[in-house]
Design an enzyme around this catalytic site. Structure first.
Site, PDB file in Angstrom:
ATOM      1  N   VAL A   1       3.876  -9.069  -2.971  1.00  0.00           N
ATOM      2  CA  VAL A   1       3.828  -9.538  -1.576  1.00  0.00           C
ATOM      3  C   VAL A   1       4.226  -8.410  -0.623  1.00  0.00           C
ATOM      4  O   VAL A   1       3.616  -8.225   0.435  1.00  0.00           O
ATOM      5  CB  VAL A   1       4.728 -10.780  -1.366  1.00  0.00           C
ATOM      6  CG1 VAL A   1       4.792 -11.172   0.105  1.00  0.00           C
ATOM      7  CG2 VAL A   1       4.222 -11.945  -2.208  1.00  0.00           C
ATOM      8  N   CYS A   2       5.206  -7.643  -1.014  1.00  0.00           N
ATOM      9  CA  CYS A   2       5.706  -6.555  -0.166  1.00  0.00           C
ATOM     10  C   CYS A   2       4.631  -5.494   0.070  1.00  0.00           C
ATOM     11  O   CYS A   2       4.440  -5.023   1.186  1.00  0.00           O
ATOM     12  CB  CYS A   2       6.936  -5.920  -0.802  1.00  0.00           C
ATOM     13  SG  CYS A   2       8.220  -7.109  -1.247  1.00  0.00           S
ATOM     14  N   SER A   3       3.939  -5.112  -1.006  1.00  0.00           N
ATOM     15  CA  SER A   3       2.936  -4.049  -0.924  1.00  0.00           C
ATOM     16  C   SER A   3       1.587  -4.522  -0.408  1.00  0.00           C
ATOM     17  O   SER A   3       0.883  -3.774   0.266  1.00  0.00           O
ATOM     18  CB  SER A   3       2.739  -3.407  -2.300  1.00  0.00           C
ATOM     19  OG  SER A   3       3.882  -2.674  -2.667  1.00  0.00           O
TER      20      SER A   3
END
Length: 168
Positions: free
Chosen positions: A60-62
């Site tokens: 999700v972060c990337s």
């Protein structure tokens, strides 16, 4: 402490680990030297977005969180934001490489390390594994004007660039 909220002062003596981007160290395999970045001092007279996430190079972060801030950076700057910083528990070397992997140069977005999630733990926003939770803060000249913690690790709504933009 149980989180920060609008109206609170940004804590004093908040220091992160950071490797400033430089052209001669622009390749992803090039190592810079970590410095202590005194956020309390650096941000005392600035408008800042600090968004935190569970880890560099994670799904999700990337795939969503960081790319959305990169995409919305012109709109964010147009709202008078001086500093945009992303924070994770990863060490400064990993955060630096992650910034390079996202093709972020200069100080467009600071990729900061929260060693041992010290800051996040101090405000109660670290998980049981010792990672930073997903959250966002807007700090305006030392005062918190927006603070939001996501309800789950893979939830992205309250700390998204789109939502934070609405609170500037």
């Amino acid at each position: 402490m149980s989180g920060l909220k609008a109206g609170d002062s940004f804590p004093s003596d908040v220091v992160f680990s950071y490797i400033p981007w430089s052209e001669d160290k622009g390749e992803i395999t090039a190592c810079g030297i970590p410095i202590n970045y005194n956020a309390s001092k650096e941000w005392a007279d600035k408008k800042v977005i600090l968004f935190a996430l569970p880890g560099a190079f994670t799904p999700v972060c990337s795939a969503r969180h960081v790319p959305e801030y990169i995409e919305k950076l012109p709109e964010i700057r147009a709202k008078g934001v001086d500093v945009v910083a992303v924070l994770a528990y990863n060490d400064a070397y990993v955060m630096s490489a992650w910034g390079k992997a996202n093709q972020v140069t200069g100080d467009d977005i600071l990729f900061l390390s929260d060693p041992d999630a010290r800051f996040s733990k101090s405000i109660g926003w670290a998980d049981e594994e010792g990672r930073t939770k997903r959250y966002a803060l807007v700090i305006d000249h030392g005062k918190i004007t927006y603070a939001a913690l996501e309800p789950a690790k893979n939830h992205l709504e309250f700390s998204s660039a789109e939502t934070v933009l609405k609170h500037l």
